[in-house]
Design a protein around this motif. Structure first.
Motif, short mmCIF file in Angstrom:
data_model
loop_
_atom_site.label_atom_id
_atom_site.label_comp_id
_atom_site.label_asym_id
_atom_site.label_seq_id
_atom_site.Cartn_x
_atom_site.Cartn_y
_atom_site.Cartn_z
N ALA A 560 0.84 -1.21 0.00
CA ALA A 560 0.00 0.00 0.00
C ALA A 560 0.87 1.25 0.00
CB ALA A 560 -0.93 0.00 1.22
N ALA A 561 1.96 1.20 0.73
CA ALA A 561 2.88 2.34 0.74
C ALA A 561 3.51 2.54 -0.63
CB ALA A 561 3.97 2.12 1.80
N LEU A 562 3.80 1.45 -1.33
CA LEU A 562 4.38 1.56 -2.66
C LEU A 562 3.35 2.11 -3.66
CD1 LEU A 562 7.27 0.81 -3.60
CD2 LEU A 562 6.30 -1.25 -4.62
N VAL A 563 2.09 1.71 -3.52
CA VAL A 563 1.03 2.25 -4.36
C VAL A 563 0.98 3.77 -4.23
CG1 VAL A 563 -1.48 2.43 -4.64
CG2 VAL A 563 -0.41 0.18 -4.40
N ALA A 564 0.99 4.26 -3.01
CA ALA A 564 0.92 5.70 -2.77
C ALA A 564 2.16 6.41 -3.31
CB ALA A 564 0.76 5.96 -1.28
N GLN A 565 3.31 5.81 -3.12
CA GLN A 565 4.56 6.42 -3.56
C GLN A 565 4.56 6.64 -5.07
OE1 GLN A 565 8.50 4.26 -3.69
NE2 GLN A 565 8.85 5.45 -1.82
N TYR A 566 4.15 5.63 -5.84
CA TYR A 566 4.17 5.74 -7.30
C TYR A 566 3.01 6.58 -7.83
CZ TYR A 566 8.10 2.61 -8.09
OH TYR A 566 9.36 2.08 -8.15
N ALA A 567 1.89 6.57 -7.14
CA ALA A 567 0.73 7.34 -7.60
C ALA A 567 0.99 8.84 -7.57
CB ALA A 567 -0.50 7.00 -6.76
N ALA A 568 2.02 9.26 -6.86
CA ALA A 568 2.35 10.69 -6.78
C ALA A 568 3.00 11.19 -8.07
CB ALA A 568 3.28 10.94 -5.60
N PRO A 571 3.60 11.88 -14.99
CA PRO A 571 4.46 12.02 -16.17
C PRO A 571 3.88 12.92 -17.25
CG PRO A 571 4.26 9.72 -15.50
CD PRO A 571 3.23 10.49 -14.74
N VAL A 572 2.54 12.93 -17.38
CA VAL A 572 1.84 13.82 -18.30
C VAL A 572 0.84 14.60 -17.47
CG1 VAL A 572 0.39 13.98 -20.35
CG2 VAL A 572 2.11 12.17 -20.19
N LYS A 573 0.78 15.90 -17.67
CA LYS A 573 -0.11 16.73 -16.86
C LYS A 573 -1.54 16.20 -16.91
CE LYS A 573 -1.48 21.52 -15.98
NZ LYS A 573 -1.19 21.39 -14.54
N GLY A 574 -2.08 15.92 -15.73
CA GLY A 574 -3.44 15.41 -15.63
C GLY A 574 -3.53 13.89 -15.64
N TYR A 575 -2.38 13.22 -15.82
CA TYR A 575 -2.37 11.76 -15.88
C TYR A 575 -1.28 11.22 -14.95
CZ TYR A 575 -5.21 12.40 -20.08
OH TYR A 575 -6.20 12.77 -20.96
N HIS A 576 -1.71 10.67 -13.83
CA HIS A 576 -0.79 10.12 -12.85
C HIS A 576 -0.52 8.64 -13.13
CE1 HIS A 576 -0.52 13.25 -9.60
NE2 HIS A 576 -1.50 13.76 -10.35
N VAL A 577 0.57 8.15 -12.59
CA VAL A 577 0.82 6.71 -12.59
C VAL A 577 -0.28 6.04 -11.75
CG1 VAL A 577 2.38 4.88 -11.80
CG2 VAL A 577 3.31 6.95 -12.87
N ASN A 578 -0.84 4.96 -12.25
CA ASN A 578 -1.83 4.19 -11.50
C ASN A 578 -1.08 3.23 -10.59
OD1 ASN A 578 -3.76 2.32 -10.60
ND2 ASN A 578 -4.98 2.51 -12.46
N GLY A 579 -0.96 3.61 -9.33
CA GLY A 579 -0.16 2.83 -8.39
C GLY A 579 -0.67 1.41 -8.18
N GLU A 580 -1.98 1.21 -8.31
CA GLU A 580 -2.54 -0.13 -8.14
C GLU A 580 -2.28 -0.99 -9.37
OE1 GLU A 580 -6.55 1.31 -7.05
OE2 GLU A 580 -6.32 0.05 -5.28
N LEU A 581 -2.48 -0.40 -10.56
CA LEU A 581 -2.26 -1.15 -11.79
C LEU A 581 -0.79 -1.56 -11.93
CD1 LEU A 581 -3.14 -2.21 -14.58
CD2 LEU A 581 -2.77 0.10 -15.48
N THR A 582 0.11 -0.67 -11.54
CA THR A 582 1.55 -0.91 -11.72
C THR A 582 2.20 -1.56 -10.51
OG1 THR A 582 2.07 1.34 -10.93
CG2 THR A 582 1.77 1.04 -13.32
N LEU A 583 1.42 -1.94 -9.53
CA LEU A 583 2.00 -2.43 -8.27
C LEU A 583 2.92 -3.62 -8.47
CD1 LEU A 583 2.30 -2.44 -5.21
CD2 LEU A 583 0.15 -3.74 -5.07
N GLY A 584 2.48 -4.63 -9.22
CA GLY A 584 3.30 -5.83 -9.39
C GLY A 584 4.65 -5.52 -10.01
N GLU A 585 4.66 -4.67 -11.04
CA GLU A 585 5.91 -4.31 -11.69
C GLU A 585 6.78 -3.45 -10.77
OE1 GLU A 585 6.88 -5.66 -14.42
OE2 GLU A 585 4.96 -6.65 -14.81
N ASN A 586 6.15 -2.59 -10.00
CA ASN A 586 6.93 -1.74 -9.09
C ASN A 586 7.55 -2.55 -7.96
OD1 ASN A 586 6.14 0.42 -10.68
ND2 ASN A 586 4.41 0.97 -9.37
#
Length: 687
Positions: A560-568, A571-586
């Motif tokens: 959960a901490a990693l989800v929050a870290q990456y969701a911050a 990369p493109v204005k208005g489009y954040h990294v989806n921390g839940e979708l990318t969790l496994g790779e992260n």
């Protein structure tokens, strides 16, 4: 019948294996004098005006990022792309040699490779053939008098590679890894994801408008006089399907998507849909007692739409799916319009790739292992495989040691983790046996027929697995693929030959950069066995909770901490990294890099690493990591990937992973006040 597997990047080809052959012969050069190892770090790409303590990714890649222009026929470019381009040119030479072989016998690999390529390069023949090869499918759809024919139609389309509202996947049963099973999986959208239909952003609205116009143009090219009306009906139907579909985060959950349903109970799940007709048309009648329904509510929703939506809308939808599937192999007007939408509008690519590149891709996706055999014989030295085997051994040992030192895991769960690790099956370079395509008919002047037959051959290859023992020699990628993957069902890590090159693997370089490159890739794939998805499978590939409840709670807190870290990251204005979708790779990036660093230290045997080019071994290790993620995306492609790709963007992978590494802080003396500094209590360390 493709099955998603966990990978380093989004590029993936799924292929199988067939009859056994001897290991490929490999050309080797005469022994050369041993030279002193190089650092493996490319100073020409570095921006030394940016400190590594403030932005390691830009420090390593800044000059390249500022000066490199993405080629006009690509949506993104980076280390993976460069190696893929090199491999593509090598494959072209092999393919053209096969095409020039006038003595090749029918149904042999040289004949199939050469004739498939020739059929694609024969533009005049493609123009003359027009839509003849798909006319029968289009006529069958037009002739449907009522909806009773739709289940059989859907099944038949699936056997030739045409997408329908749901599709079958053959793979190992997640709760009985000794047998093959069929999944029914949601499908059938023409835009990249349900979000494109349902979310209200400027980019998505623009894509929706363009998609309707694109369908209309394609139907018009196919001679449909009512194209505008049908395009709107297709889009409305797909939007209704999108509303029923599960999102990508829900689809990452292997427990939620494992829904075992006996065939006799499918009718209750989807009232009005004739599953008997579907199984018969799909060639599965009498071969199954049950299926796995990945998204049950979607199947129910689809069945309701089948009843509520008019027959004409469904006929327009299926005609569109046939045309869309074969569009890259139709006359130029179809190819150009198909690229104008899917290449330029959706991904921002100005120009289509040269025809020869698309021809190479067709050979790869159709008979990839035949081509891979030639590639390995020509371009994969045995020494690379031997060195990789040593690296994998060191990484597995480092992981073993790391598990024993975890402060958040109980002894009981550690024992289970060690048992799983001990059963890991590494595969390096190329398969021990190659897939047999000898019964696939390829003609030098029948492109659409070749594509349809290759799709059907791949379908039947998967179907033939039902009722047979698990083939653990099968590969999910070809040797020429610049990628790697972990398959939780077989508990295997796989590294194709083509990725074993600089910057990932440099045989002339000191070990530091290789551990930071391919070592971290190896660690990444091992870590997939212990990420939020992989950790739900045991060492035999069965979906089973082997964590204690307390350990599972600790694990979820860390993820959960990693989800929050990456969701911050934005990369493109208005489009954040989806921390839940990318969790496994992260998780895999962070854990893989941690383990690779430990393995590098083990490889030193207690001795200090040499300093090369003014860089310590530890600095070269982390710069090696930043170097492999060198990459740029066009904005449209970046938005698409932020929506659909389970991997974080290259710049995020390059920097975000480092701030959680204790060794990184020591290597570059990162301290409070530096931009890369994260307070110890906020760093996420899992494995």
């Amino acid at each position: 019948m493709k099955r998603t597997i966990l990978m380093v990047s989004a590029m993936a080809l799924l292929a199988g294996c067939g009859k056994s052959t001897d290991a490929p012969k490999t050309e080797t050069a005469a022994p050369a004098a041993v030279a002193a190892p190089t650092s493996g770090i490319n100073p020409a790409t570095m921006d030394t005006a940016v400190r590594a303590e403030d932005d390691t990714y830009r420090h390593m890649n800044g000059k390249w990022l500022d000066s490199f222009e993405i080629p006009a026929d690509k949506a993104r470019y980076g280390s993976f792309t460069k190696l893929a381009d090199d491999a593509e040119q090598q494959l072209r030479e092999l393919i053209e040699a096969s095409a020039a072989n006038a003595e090749a016998k029918p149904n042999t690999e040289p004949q199939q490779i050469g004739d498939l390529y020739k059929s694609f390069m024969d533009e005049a023949g493609v123009e003359a053939a027009g839509l003849k090869a798909i006319d029968s499918s289009l006529s069958t759809i037009d002739a449907m008098a009522d909806k009773s024919g739709i289940p059989g139609l859907m099944a038949g389309l699936s056997t030739t590679g045409v997408g329908t509202p749901f599709v079958p996947f053959v793979h190992q049963d997640n709760k009985d890894s000794t047998k093959y099973v069929v999944d029914l999986y949601q499908y059938g959208l023409g835009l990249p994801d349900r979000d494109y239909y349902l979310k209200d952003t400027d980019k998505y609205r623009e894509s929706r408008t363009g998609y309707v116009a694109h369908i209309e143009k394609m139907l018009t090219l196919a001679g449909d006089k009512d194209a505008a009306k049908k395009a709107k009906a297709v889009f409305a139907l797909e939007t209704a399907l999108a509303k029923e579909q599960w999102d990508k985060v829900a689809n990452r959950d292997p427990v939620k998507t494992y829904n075992k349903v006996e065939l006799s109970k499918l009718d209750a799940l989807a009232p009005g849909f004739d599953f008997k007709a579907w199984f018969t048309g799909a060639g599965m009648a009498g071969k199954l007692d049950y299926v796995i329904v990945s998204q049950p509510t979607y199947i129910t929703g689809f069945a309701k739409l089948l009843q509520s939506q008019p027959l004409d809308a469904w006929k327009a939808y299926f005609k569109w799916k046939v045309i869309a599937e074969f569009a890259p192999y139709l006359p130029k007007a179809f190819v150009d319009e198909n690229f104008a939408f899917y290449g330029t509008a959706l991904r921002g690519i100005p120009e289509n790739r040269p025809r020869w590149k698309r021809g190479v891709e067709l050979v790869e996706t159709s008979i990839g292992e035949s081509l891979g055999k030639l590639y390995v014989e020509k371009h994969f030295p045995p020494a690379n495989k031997a060195r990789m085997e040593a690296l994998v051994k060191n990484l597995l040992e480092a992981y073993k040691q790391s598990i024993d030192t975890l402060d958040w895991m109980s002894p009981e769960t550690k024992k289970e983790a060690q048992a799983k690790l001990a059963k890991f099956a590494p595969k390096i370079g190329y398969p021990n046996k190659w897939k047999d395509y000898s019964k696939l008919v390829i003609s030098g002047n029948d492109l659409l027929g070749n594509v349809a037959r290759a799709n059907a051959y791949a379908y039947q290859f998967e179907l033939a697995k039902l009722g047979t023992p698990i083939d653990r020699e099968e590969w999910g990628m070809t040797p020429q693929t610049v990628n790697a993957y972990y398959n939780p069902e077989k508990n295997e890590i796989v590294f194709p030959a083509a990725i074993l090159q600089p910057p990932f693997f440099n045989a002339a370089a000191d070990d530091a950069v290789n551990y930071g490159g391919i070592g971290a890739v190896i660690g990444h794939e091992i870590s997939h066995g212990f990420d939020d998805q992989g950790a739900q499978y045991d060492g035999d590939g069965n979906l089973r909770q082997w964590f204690s409840e307390a350990d599972l709670k600790n694990f979820k807190a860390k993820t959960a901490a990693l989800v929050a870290q990456y969701a911050a990251f934005e990369p493109v204005k208005g489009y954040h990294v989806n921390g839940e979708l990318t969790l496994g790779e992260n998780v895999a990036d962070n854990s893989g890099l941690t383990i690779a660093y430990k393995a590098y230290k083990i490889s030193l045997g207690g001795k200090p690493a040499p300093e090369i080019d003014g860089l310590s071994g530890e600095q070269r290790f982390y710069l090696g990591w930043a170097q492999v993620w060198q990459g740029k995306d066009r904005e449209a492609e970046a938005i698409r990937r932020l929506t659909v790709d389970p991997h974080s963007p290259p710049s995020v992978r390059g920097d975000a992973t480092l701030v959680n590494q204790a060794g990184f802080y020591d290597a570059f003396s990162v301290k409070e006040g530096d931009k890369m500094y994260v307070a110890p209590e906020k760093r996420v360390s899992i494995w």
